[in-house]
Scaffold this motif. Structure first.
Motif, PDB file in Angstrom:
ATOM      1  N   ASP A 258       0.836  -1.196   0.000  1.00 17.87           N
ATOM      2  CA  ASP A 258       0.000   0.000   0.000  1.00 17.87           C
ATOM      3  C   ASP A 258       0.874   1.250   0.000  1.00 17.87           C
ATOM      4  O   ASP A 258       2.112   1.172  -0.073  1.00 17.87           O
ATOM      5  CB  ASP A 258      -0.975  -0.019   1.180  1.00 17.87           C
ATOM      6  CG  ASP A 258      -0.269   0.015   2.535  1.00 17.87           C
ATOM      7  OD1 ASP A 258       0.952   0.295   2.574  1.00 17.87           O
ATOM      8  OD2 ASP A 258      -0.934  -0.219   3.562  1.00 17.87           O
ATOM      9  N   ALA A 259       0.228   2.407   0.096  1.00 16.08           N
ATOM     10  CA  ALA A 259       0.963   3.670   0.011  1.00 16.08           C
ATOM     11  C   ALA A 259       1.970   3.829   1.141  1.00 16.08           C
ATOM     12  O   ALA A 259       2.980   4.517   0.994  1.00 16.08           O
ATOM     13  CB  ALA A 259      -0.025   4.836   0.022  1.00 16.08           C
ATOM     14  N   ALA A 260       1.710   3.175   2.274  1.00 13.77           N
ATOM     15  CA  ALA A 260       2.624   3.260   3.412  1.00 13.77           C
ATOM     16  C   ALA A 260       3.727   2.212   3.356  1.00 13.77           C
ATOM     17  O   ALA A 260       4.568   2.149   4.253  1.00 13.77           O
ATOM     18  CB  ALA A 260       1.843   3.114   4.716  1.00 13.77           C
ATOM     19  N   GLY A 261       3.717   1.365   2.320  1.00 15.18           N
ATOM     20  CA  GLY A 261       4.734   0.332   2.188  1.00 15.18           C
ATOM     21  C   GLY A 261       4.385  -0.961   2.876  1.00 15.18           C
ATOM     22  O   GLY A 261       5.215  -1.879   2.923  1.00 15.18           O
ATOM     23  N   THR A 262       3.174  -1.086   3.427  1.00  8.54           N
ATOM     24  CA  THR A 262       2.766  -2.312   4.107  1.00  8.54           C
ATOM     25  C   THR A 262       2.551  -3.420   3.086  1.00  8.54           C
ATOM     26  O   THR A 262       1.889  -3.221   2.069  1.00  8.54           O
ATOM     27  CB  THR A 262       1.465  -2.086   4.903  1.00  8.54           C
ATOM     28  OG1 THR A 262       1.661  -0.998   5.812  1.00  8.54           O
ATOM     29  CG2 THR A 262       1.084  -3.332   5.676  1.00  8.54           C
ATOM     30  N   ARG A 263       3.080  -4.581   3.378  1.00  7.60           N
ATOM     31  CA  ARG A 263       2.957  -5.723   2.460  1.00  7.60           C
ATOM     32  C   ARG A 263       1.578  -6.343   2.583  1.00  7.60           C
ATOM     33  O   ARG A 263       1.117  -6.677   3.686  1.00  7.60           O
ATOM     34  CB  ARG A 263       4.026  -6.758   2.791  1.00  7.60           C
ATOM     35  CG  ARG A 263       4.202  -7.881   1.763  1.00  7.60           C
ATOM     36  CD  ARG A 263       5.339  -8.778   2.207  1.00  7.60           C
ATOM     37  NE  ARG A 263       5.789  -9.675   1.169  1.00  7.60           N
ATOM     38  CZ  ARG A 263       5.344 -10.926   1.009  1.00  7.60           C
ATOM     39  NH1 ARG A 263       4.430 -11.414   1.841  1.00  7.60           N
ATOM     40  NH2 ARG A 263       5.824 -11.693   0.049  1.00  7.60           N
ATOM     41  N   LEU A 264       0.909  -6.527   1.446  1.00  2.44           N
ATOM     42  CA  LEU A 264      -0.446  -7.069   1.409  1.00  2.44           C
ATOM     43  C   LEU A 264      -0.439  -8.398   0.652  1.00  2.44           C
ATOM     44  O   LEU A 264       0.091  -8.480  -0.467  1.00  2.44           O
ATOM     45  CB  LEU A 264      -1.405  -6.094   0.717  1.00  2.44           C
ATOM     46  CG  LEU A 264      -1.466  -4.667   1.275  1.00  2.44           C
ATOM     47  CD1 LEU A 264      -2.401  -3.820   0.427  1.00  2.44           C
ATOM     48  CD2 LEU A 264      -1.919  -4.676   2.726  1.00  2.44           C
ATOM     49  N   ALA A 265      -1.015  -9.415   1.256  1.00  2.00           N
ATOM     50  CA  ALA A 265      -1.169 -10.720   0.608  1.00  2.00           C
ATOM     51  C   ALA A 265      -2.634 -10.882   0.219  1.00  2.00           C
ATOM     52  O   ALA A 265      -3.509 -10.982   1.086  1.00  2.00           O
ATOM     53  CB  ALA A 265      -0.729 -11.845   1.545  1.00  2.00           C
ATOM     54  N   TRP A 266      -2.910 -10.912  -1.089  1.00  2.00           N
ATOM     55  CA  TRP A 266      -4.278 -11.031  -1.602  1.00  2.00           C
ATOM     56  C   TRP A 266      -4.616 -12.499  -1.756  1.00  2.00           C
ATOM     57  O   TRP A 266      -3.812 -13.282  -2.283  1.00  2.00           O
ATOM     58  CB  TRP A 266      -4.404 -10.317  -2.940  1.00  2.00           C
ATOM     59  CG  TRP A 266      -4.162  -8.846  -2.871  1.00  2.00           C
ATOM     60  CD1 TRP A 266      -2.974  -8.209  -2.682  1.00  2.00           C
ATOM     61  CD2 TRP A 266      -5.146  -7.817  -2.976  1.00  2.00           C
ATOM     62  NE1 TRP A 266      -3.142  -6.857  -2.675  1.00  2.00           N
ATOM     63  CE2 TRP A 266      -4.478  -6.576  -2.856  1.00  2.00           C
ATOM     64  CE3 TRP A 266      -6.530  -7.802  -3.182  1.00  2.00           C
ATOM     65  CZ2 TRP A 266      -5.129  -5.365  -2.925  1.00  2.00           C
ATOM     66  CZ3 TRP A 266      -7.193  -6.594  -3.261  1.00  2.00           C
ATOM     67  CH2 TRP A 266      -6.504  -5.393  -3.124  1.00  2.00           C
ATOM     68  N   MET A 267      -5.827 -12.880  -1.323  1.00  2.94           N
ATOM     69  CA  MET A 267      -6.190 -14.294  -1.340  1.00  2.94           C
ATOM     70  C   MET A 267      -7.683 -14.480  -1.539  1.00  2.94           C
ATOM     71  O   MET A 267      -8.491 -13.581  -1.269  1.00  2.94           O
ATOM     72  CB  MET A 267      -5.747 -14.965  -0.035  1.00  2.94           C
ATOM     73  CG  MET A 267      -6.438 -14.442   1.211  1.00  2.94           C
ATOM     74  SD  MET A 267      -5.615 -14.945   2.727  1.00  2.94           S
ATOM     75  CE  MET A 267      -4.132 -13.950   2.677  1.00  2.94           C
ATOM     76  N   ARG A 268      -8.038 -15.652  -2.004  1.00  4.13           N
ATOM     77  CA  ARG A 268      -9.439 -16.097  -2.068  1.00  4.13           C
ATOM     78  C   ARG A 268      -9.614 -17.147  -0.992  1.00  4.13           C
ATOM     79  O   ARG A 268      -8.865 -18.122  -0.925  1.00  4.13           O
ATOM     80  CB  ARG A 268      -9.749 -16.686  -3.446  1.00  4.13           C
ATOM     81  CG  ARG A 268     -11.149 -17.340  -3.569  1.00  4.13           C
ATOM     82  CD  ARG A 268     -12.195 -16.347  -3.925  1.00  4.13           C
ATOM     83  NE  ARG A 268     -13.551 -16.875  -3.904  1.00  4.13           N
ATOM     84  CZ  ARG A 268     -14.207 -17.354  -4.963  1.00  4.13           C
ATOM     85  NH1 ARG A 268     -13.605 -17.392  -6.142  1.00  4.13           N
ATOM     86  NH2 ARG A 268     -15.456 -17.764  -4.842  1.00  4.13           N
ATOM     87  N   VAL A 269     -10.599 -16.942  -0.126  1.00  2.00           N
ATOM     88  CA  VAL A 269     -10.906 -17.932   0.907  1.00  2.00           C
ATOM     89  C   VAL A 269     -11.643 -19.079   0.237  1.00  2.00           C
ATOM     90  O   VAL A 269     -12.759 -18.905  -0.267  1.00  2.00           O
ATOM     91  CB  VAL A 269     -11.746 -17.321   2.042  1.00  2.00           C
ATOM     92  CG1 VAL A 269     -11.983 -18.363   3.126  1.00  2.00           C
ATOM     93  CG2 VAL A 269     -11.040 -16.106   2.624  1.00  2.00           C
ATOM     94  N   LEU A 270     -11.031 -20.254   0.227  1.00  6.62           N
ATOM     95  CA  LEU A 270     -11.588 -21.401  -0.486  1.00  6.62           C
ATOM     96  C   LEU A 270     -12.464 -22.275   0.388  1.00  6.62           C
ATOM     97  O   LEU A 270     -13.127 -23.190  -0.114  1.00  6.62           O
ATOM     98  CB  LEU A 270     -10.454 -22.252  -1.062  1.00  6.62           C
ATOM     99  CG  LEU A 270      -9.531 -21.561  -2.074  1.00  6.62           C
ATOM    100  CD1 LEU A 270      -8.450 -22.515  -2.538  1.00  6.62           C
ATOM    101  CD2 LEU A 270     -10.326 -21.033  -3.253  1.00  6.62           C
ATOM    102  N   GLY A 271     -12.467 -22.041   1.694  1.00  2.00           N
ATOM    103  CA  GLY A 271     -13.288 -22.838   2.596  1.00  2.00           C
ATOM    104  C   GLY A 271     -13.168 -22.321   4.011  1.00  2.00           C
ATOM    105  O   GLY A 271     -12.181 -21.667   4.371  1.00  2.00           O
ATOM    106  N   GLY A 272     -14.182 -22.563   4.826  1.00  2.00           N
ATOM    107  CA  GLY A 272     -14.144 -22.133   6.217  1.00  2.00           C
ATOM    108  C   GLY A 272     -14.170 -20.626   6.337  1.00  2.00           C
ATOM    109  O   GLY A 272     -14.690 -19.907   5.479  1.00  2.00           O
TER     110      GLY A 272
END
Length: 1011
Positions: A258-272
């Motif tokens: 993001d703009a602040a440099g925070t690392r983002l992990a994008w994911m699809r929740v496949l269950g639960g």
């Protein structure tokens, strides 16, 4: 503000795909605007589109990064959509392809004026590969001359005949033509329609779409919001939410900051359900979710989710939890990468505030439901099980389960779109290479296809690139993120390697207090299949935990081939043998043994070098066909049958990627802007010129310390390195595997040299040297004689009209017509005439025609004068002699400096019995900042070359210089150097001949002084 997602309406993840400039982002804006998600509709050309959040995107007017948006459709049947807008430019296709792994449905946008372009065909093939149901939206129908029927006809040909327009009404009101077209998509539906006259129902149409038997087509103009509402109603009618399991898992498909440099992990929740502050384990590769400890899984690491975010455009909401099916991004997962799978990492109990992993809409903890229990399309639609119709239903999987199975089968880590060019990254003088490499690795987290590499030999950083636009974006990102100025060098082709036949690779790692042995069966796989792993080993022979470590180690390494160091592919690897020690084995031991086993197998096999090929699709005027076909044939390409309507021609085929260059611009030029050609990666085929590529690359697998092929055994309390071609006889395990073809004595498969299909036998000098070491002294002397004969043959071919024993023009005096100015290469003619080597056999012509033995000058030099005597020089290639004399080679294995000192002592003693000057040349080209320097030891001159200067090159330079004033002899075992020095007027002396002369000198001294 933190909140939960509590909607019980259907939810799908929808991707928008298109060729660049087809209006994809404009359609996304229209969807968001008509659904009420945004109040004002932005425009790409105005730079205010809701999903073009990056300044580079607004400046260029293209989508570079995939974006997420949330929209709800209460007025369109009640549907919640997570919209993923993907890049359309070909340079960013890998980013688009990674997004496909998490989609339920896709909308493919086609520009009516452009029709089905090459990029559209590529997208269509990708959607088919990932088995994603597709809705088509034909955009820009407001432009003059655009009519639905001609466009639909164009879609049906290159895409699918099941591209059918669906009216904006319920199926029972469809006209007969549409009903019949739908019934033809499925045999059961066709039988039902012909016998009973029943039109396919809403949920039957939904099932056809989910199984990719039907592709609904909608027409309109996204810019003017026409036809978009019809598309929304179609999505609401004919989509279903996938049924997902109750056990938690999530698939990571993107990394960003993001703009602040925070690392983002994008994911699809496949269950639960994924909770904030939840502990998760990370699996190394995509495997079946029913096998959390599958062979492909790496040793799981436990991480903690910090914050959950759900983005819509540039803004986000913080979530407490995310149920199955949602797209979210998490902070705190600093080590996860694209393609990895997350699972519940709690050791006991559940996360605080959790009621247990659960699927959405009250589904119990279970694996995916099947059959009648699966979720059907929205309850407002007609039920497929209406009375009197259940017996005539098509026997197809339930729509929701079908979607779920397709979703969970997809792998992010096995992409089809790959870069085929590598380019050097050039740094400014004030940029620290270590810092630059670190920063570029951070960018690679976001774009794994960059393939950042650092070559320790050339000190060069390089990256795999898709095209020129991508390099500009990377330059801008490096400047923006890190304040680092970079540029890119000329691109070169990315090659791959595979093997021609099955082979067993063996690896042993046993330094003191360590132990592991691994046996792998390497088999060539179908072209384009990548690398697959399996095990065929009893747990009695090797416990399961060690087997998992072996395959985990193999999946975590990008193995290089042995021809050019290129990445291997199209290989099936099976674990067939291994052994561990209860007392000494540690996890890292099997990693070492596995790497050595695979590399030993590659070294033993016959390797094939592969080069990338493009599939091209061209649409050009009829009169330009001849030029195009001629160009493709010049590129060694292959042409399919030509199509067209007599005015414009459609030409397709295949061409090597290395030959294409900027051919698209050439096509536009010679067709005056009326023609176009597009290229897409077809796959890898055997290289057409493997020898040239291998020589240019100059890769030596024996020097690759990161991926060694040798094994380590324990002897007398210390680790001993055993060369790869000797290691098989030392192994502790015998798997009993033998190839169908006969093996050579050293364990290698039979190889017949370079073949026309691109197979290339690896034959570097070090392999020859290792083979020679096992030969007897008599055999080595025979090889020396054979080498002499080979040099004689090359010499006589090079200097036409001369033979090994006939005179050759002296390059110093160079009198082409004067027989008295000639001398023989080996001195045989001079000896036969009773003259010293290099002298003339007749000096009666007088001073006006100087002989070869005389120095060149501005005037004639009388023979017999002081200047007429030519000094003798003996040049010795130091390290070459060391490695050709067995006793010095053994000493060099312990200490190379000691071997060099011993050679100097031997030659100093030898020089005491000789006349002339003796010069020993040692390589110092790897010494950073080293300068050429000379040491004088008695009658011997010792020369150390400067940085980046080999002994061979210096000896050649010195030979050319000294040959003008003296008789030069070069002692070396290098046949190439021997050949080159002939042309300089020097005499060659082999390493064996030098050793014989040294021994003869010792013998004369002993005999003279009775020692």
């Amino acid at each position: 503000m933190s909140h939960e997602i509590t909607s019980n309406r259907r939810h799908i993840v929808l991707g928008i795909l298109a060729h660049v400039d087809a209006g994809k982002t404009t359609l996304s804006e229209s969807l968001l605007y008509l659904s009420g998600a945004i109040r004002r509709q932005g425009r790409v050309d105005h730079g205010d589109a809701y999903l073009d959040t990056d300044s580079m995107e607004r400046q260029r007017g293209i989508t570079i990064f995939s974006k997420q948006a949330q929209l709800s459709l209460p007025d369109f049947g009640g549907l919640d959509i997570t919209l993923l807008d993907t890049p359309g430019h070909a340079d960013f296709s890998p980013e688009m392809e990674r997004t496909l792994s998490v989609l339920d449905y896709a909308v493919l946008v086609i520009s009516a004026p452009d029709g089905v372009t090459g990029q559209v065909r590529t997208l269509w093939r990708l959607l088919a590969h990932y088995h994603i149901p597709v809705f088509l939206f034909v955009n820009k129908m407001d432009q003059p001359g655009m009519e639905p029927d001609p466009v639909l006809k164009e879609l049906s040909g290159p895409l699918d005949t099941a591209c059918i327009p669906l009216p904006d009404t319920d199926p029972e009101h469809f006209d007969a033509e549409t009903a019949e077209a739908l019934a033809v998509c499925d045999d059961r539906l066709l039988e039902q329609y012909l016998e009973l006259g029943q039109v396919p129902s809403t949920c039957e149409i939904a099932a056809l779409i989910a199984s990719r038997k039907l592709f609904p087509v909608y027409f309109g103009s996204a810019l003017k919001n026409t036809g978009v509402d019809t598309l929304l109603r179609g999505l609401s009618r004919y989509t279903a939410e996938p049924t997902l399991p109750g056990t938690f898992s999530a698939k990571v498909f993107k990394i960003s900051r993001d703009a602040a440099g925070t690392r983002l992990a994008w994911m699809r929740v496949l269950g639960g359900t994924l909770h904030a502050k939840m502990e998760v384990t990370v699996s190394g590769t995509q495997r079946s979710l029913d096998e959390p400890s599958g062979f492909g899984a790496s040793a799981p690491s436990t991480l903690k989710v910090d914050q959950l975010r759900q983005y819509s455009g540039d803004s986000f909401s913080v979530l407490r939890e995310a149920p199955a099916g949602q797209i979210v991004c998490a902070t705190g997962l600093d080590t996860v990468s694209v393609g990895q799978i997350l699972r519940n990492g709690a050791k006991t109990g559940q996360p605080a505030g959790s009621t247990g992993d659960h699927a959405k809409a009250g589904q119990p903890d279970s694996s995916p439901k099947t059959g009648a229990a699966a979720r059907q399309p929205d309850s407002s639609t007609e039920a497929c099980t209406a009375a009197g119709r259940s017996d005539s239903l098509p026997k197809v999987p339930e729509t929701a389960v079908m979607l779920s199975e397709s979703l969970q089968r997809r792998s992010v880590s096995e992409q089809l779109i790959l870069p085929v060019f590598r380019s050097a990254i050039l740094l400014t003088d004030d940029t620290d290479p270590v810092t630059a490499l670190h920063n570029l690795k951070l960018l690679q987290e976001e774009e794994p296809m960059l393939g950042i590499e650092y070559d320790t030999r050339t000190k060069q950083i390089s990256a795999e690139i898709m095209g020129e636009v991508e390099t500009e974006i990377i330059r801008n990102l490096a400047e923006k993120r890190f304040g680092m100025s970079i540029s890119f060098g000329p691109p070169s082709v990315v090659y791959r390697e595979t093997i021609a036949g099955p082979v067993e690779g063996v690896g042993h790692y046993e330094p003191l207090r360590h132990y592991a042995e691994v046996h792998l069966l390497l088999e060539p796989a179908e072209r384009g299949s990548g690398i697959t792993f399996d095990t065929n080993l009893s747990t009695d022979a090797l416990p399961m935990n060690w087997q998992r470590l072996v395959l985990s180690a193999l999946t975590s390494v990008h193995f290089r081939g042995v021809l050019t160091g290129s990445e291997i592919t199209d290989l099936h690897i099976t674990l067939i043998g291994g052994r561990a020690s209860e007392k000494h084995t540690e996890g890292g031991d099997f990693r070492q043994a596995s790497i050595r086993a695979l590399r030993q197998g590659l070294m033993s096999a016959e390797s094939i070098l592969l080069e990338p090929w493009y599939r091209f699709e061209a649409e050009i005027p009829q009169d330009a066909i001849g030029r195009l076909m001629s160009d493709i044939q010049r590129m060694d390409g292959r042409l399919d049958p030509v199509g067209g309507d007599g005015v414009r021609a459609q030409v397709t085929g295949f061409v090597p990627a290395v030959e294409t260059g900027d051919y698209a611009s050439e096509v536009r030029a010679y067709t005056h802007g009326t023609g176009q050609i597009s290229f897409s990666l077809s796959g890898y085929e055997p290289c057409r010129n493997p020898g040239d590529v291998i020589l240019k690359t100059a890769y030596d697998p024996a020097s690759d310390l990161e991926q060694p092929a040798d094994s380590v055994f324990c002897s007398h309390g210390a680790g001993v390195n055993i060369p790869w071609n000797e290691v098989r006889s030392y192994m502790h395990v015998d798997t009993g595997w033998h190839p169908d073809t006969q093996q050579a004595p050293d364990g290698r498969l039979p190889m017949d040299g370079r073949q026309e299909d691109g197979r290339q036998t690896f034959s570097s000098q070090w392999r020859k040297a290792q083979t020679a070491e096992k030969k007897s002294w008599q055999q080595q002397q025979h090889d020396i004689s054979a080498g002499e004969e080979e040099l004689r043959r090359i010499f006589e071919q090079t200097y036409k009209g001369s033979s090994w024993n006939t005179p050759l023009h002296d390059p110093v005096n160079d009198f082409p017509d004067d027989s008295t100015g000639l001398w023989s290469r080996d001195g045989s003619l001079e000896r036969s005439a009773g003259l010293p080597a290099g002298s003339s056999k007749d000096s009666s012509d007088g001073p006006d025609r100087p002989h070869a033995s005389q120095n060149r000058g501005t005037g004639s030099v009388p023979p017999g004068s002081a200047n007429s005597a030519r000094e003798d020089y003996l040049l010795v290639d130091g390290y070459n002699i060391i490695f050709n004399w067995p006793e010095l080679r053994e000493l060099a294995a312990v200490n190379l400096d000691s071997a060099a000192g011993r050679l100097t002592e031997i030659l100093s003693d030898f020089q005491g019995t000789q006349s002339g000057r003796l010069i020993i040349v040692f390589d110092a080209y790897k010494v950073h900042g080293g300068k050429r320097h000379i040491l004088h030891q008695g009658d011997v001159d010792i020369i150390y070359t400067k940085e980046a200067e080999t002994a061979d090159s210096y000896i050649m330079e010195l030979t050319h210089s000294l040959a003008k004033k003296g008789n030069v002899t070069v002692a070396t075992g290098d046949g190439i150097v021997q050949m080159i020095i002939f042309s300089a007027g020097a005499r060659r002396m082999s390493a064996g001949e030098l050793k014989d002369r040294v021994n003869e000198a010792k013998k004369r001294i002993r005999d003279r002084y009775h020692v």
